[in-house]
Design an enzyme around this catalytic site. Structure first.
Site, PDB file in Angstrom:
ATOM      1  N   PRO A   1      36.809  43.287  43.843  1.00  0.00           N
ATOM      2  CA  PRO A   1      36.397  44.761  44.280  1.00  0.00           C
ATOM      3  C   PRO A   1      35.179  45.531  43.859  1.00  0.00           C
ATOM      4  CG  PRO A   1      38.080  44.638  42.567  1.00  0.00           C
ATOM      5  CD  PRO A   1      37.650  43.243  42.778  1.00  0.00           C
ATOM      6  N   GLY A   2      34.601  44.741  43.034  1.00  0.00           N
ATOM      7  CA  GLY A   2      33.229  45.179  42.539  1.00  0.00           C
ATOM      8  C   GLY A   2      32.912  45.502  41.184  1.00  0.00           C
ATOM      9  N   GLY A   3      33.827  45.139  40.181  1.00  0.00           N
ATOM     10  CA  GLY A   3      33.879  45.356  38.705  1.00  0.00           C
ATOM     11  C   GLY A   3      32.672  45.107  38.134  1.00  0.00           C
ATOM     12  N   LYS A   4      32.294  43.644  38.537  1.00  0.00           N
ATOM     13  CA  LYS A   4      31.235  43.087  37.612  1.00  0.00           C
ATOM     14  C   LYS A   4      29.907  43.488  38.284  1.00  0.00           C
ATOM     15  CE  LYS A   4      33.955  38.847  37.293  1.00  0.00           C
ATOM     16  NZ  LYS A   4      35.037  39.458  38.216  1.00  0.00           N
TER      17      LYS A   4
ATOM     18  N   CYS B   1      38.627  32.644  36.825  1.00  0.00           N
ATOM     19  CA  CYS B   1      39.769  33.606  36.119  1.00  0.00           C
ATOM     20  C   CYS B   1      40.673  32.486  35.881  1.00  0.00           C
ATOM     21  CB  CYS B   1      40.280  34.818  36.442  1.00  0.00           C
ATOM     22  SG  CYS B   1      40.751  34.644  38.161  1.00  0.00           S
TER      23      CYS B   1
END
Length: 449
Positions: A267-270, A386
């Site tokens: 969802p774009g965190g990195k 992960c």
């Protein structure tokens, strides 16, 4: 019961959805968002029973099979889930009296139209309530794999795999950690806001804030009802992200003005973290396979007002000629088996098959092959997952080094000292739940020759 909503009926519906293939976090979230008016206590009860029943399913089934003439796999799905959730409450929830657990399960059996099975449900549960302490669990001496599988509710094939890879002591630490309750981890966006101001905003709303390990801007938060109601979240000052995932941006070490491609970004965190580290300069091209996933990234871009991140639909398995040799940094956080996050998504452990494992490795190698072509000479490729499966991590890393013009580069200059090890000096890090204070996660840093 509130407004005609019966929490145990909701629990049953959620568990049946999960059994049919829905992801647990999605099933729970969508049920609770449908009934937002439910009191916090009831929402917490529903979440805990659903997650706990799922987490302990193997152990619960072992207990049921010890007392029931009808084995769990022969039961009708609604009866099976009614009994499973009731056994979870009997074994792990002191706040609910045993008599209430049994009575509510019998009522729910009738409400679902299984009038003739009321005596069966009642008999099994009352016997378990009375004789729970007398259950004879498998002994370690006779069968270590079976014993650990039932004690920690983990499929035998995964226990076997980790015993082989990590040994008994580390495997038990991993299994234990998966069952421990953990607070939510968030990244404070200290590039635009002071840490103190963010923490104050959270504590002013009654949130308990504690420092998370390894990174100064990472926090654990607890004691709130819904993250969507927190000002710090609404105003884009915090992002939900595990510390392990934050370490990807640290490893990438972007410089102002860099061009970065994140090939599996949702969802774009990195992507947003890398954008923050460049302080609004440069460009992060956040890509993913579907419009749905890109919408998730765009939602986060809008909420955080990240001016140097853009999202677009692009399948990571299909080569994008226009990006060839253009990127200073490519992030390849590839789809994986997800074994490192079983503590947060327990249904992952019940979906494991050898065939899926093989398919995922092929997919990862396809994506790494495409991603390698986007890295400019002397540029960086960050490969992450992960999971804690060696064939997806170390074995893929070795395959990549043998087939592409890249070399590993030390992670030590980018990582906190307490994570330094022989492997981080070489250029890769395997984080293990229970050994490290994070999810299970793998990061390798490659430099194009």
């Amino acid at each position: 019961m509130t407004n005609g909503i019966n929490p145990r009926e909701m629990i049953l519906e959620i568990l049946l959805q999960i059994e049919e293939g829905e992801h647990s976090h999605i099933a729970i979230r969508s049920a609770l968002s449908k009934y937002q008016f439910l009191p916090r206590q009831e929402r917490a009860f529903i979440t805990r029973v659903c997650e706990g029943t799922l987490e302990y399913r193997i152990q619960i089934d072992y207990i049921l099979d010890s007392f029931s003439k009808v084995t769990v796999d022969k039961m009708k799905p609604p009866i099976r889930e009614i009994l499973r959730s009731a056994v979870y409450q009997l074994r792990y929830m002191d706040s609910v009296p045993d008599s209430a657990v049994c009575n509510e399960a019998v009522k729910l059996t009738q409400r679902k139209g299984f009038y003739n099975l009321k005596p069966f449900v009642n008999g099994v549960l009352r016997t378990i309530a009375r004789e729970m302490d007398q259950v004879k669990f498998p002994s370690r001496e006779e069968n270590l794999v079976r014993s650990l599988s039932v004690e920690y509710s983990m499929p035998e094939q995964l226990v076997e795999r980790w015993l082989e890879a990590y040994g008994e002591e580390t495997t038990e630490k991993i299994l234990k950690d998966f069952l421990e309750e953990k607070p939510l981890t968030v990244r404070c966006r200290t590039y635009l806001n002071s840490q103190e101001a963010i923490v104050k905003s959270l504590t002013d709303q009654g949130v308990k804030v504690e420092p998370a390990p390894y990174l100064p801007y990472a926090c654990h938060i607890s004691g709130f009802d819904h993250i969507l109601a927190l000002d710090a979240f609404i105003n884009g000052k915090i992002l939900v992200q595990d510390v392990s995932s934050m370490l990807v941006a640290e490893a990438a070490d972007p410089q102002k003005g860099d061009y970065v491609i994140d090939v599996c970004a949702a969802p774009g965190g990195k992507s947003l973290h890398v954008g923050d580290k460049m302080e609004g300069f440069g460009t992060v091209d956040a890509r993913d396979v579907s419009q749905y996933k890109v919408n998730l990234i765009e939602e986060n871009i809008r909420r955080t007002n990240s001016i140097n991140v853009q999202a677009k639909v692009q399948d990571a398995t299909i080569f994008d000629q226009e990006s060839e040799l253009l990127a200073d940094i490519v992030l390849a956080d590839v789809p994986c088996s997800g074994y490192g996050v079983i503590g947060k998504k327990p249904d992952i452990k019940y979906r494991v098959t050898p065939q899926k494992q093989e398919e995922i490795v092929i997919l990862q190698r396809t994506i790494l092959d495409r991603a390698a072509n986007y890295v400019k000479p002397r540029g960086t490729l960050i490969f992450s997952t992960c999971t804690i499966a060696k064939e997806e991590n170390e074995e893929n890393m070795m395959w990549f080094l043998q087939n592409y013009p890249f070399k590993l580069e030390s992670l030590d200059p980018c990582l906190p000292e307490e994570l330094h090890s022989e492997t981080t000096a070489l250029g890769y890090l395997q984080l293990l739940p229970g050994v490290h204070k994070t999810d299970g996660f793998f990061i390798a840093k490659f430099r194009r020759k």
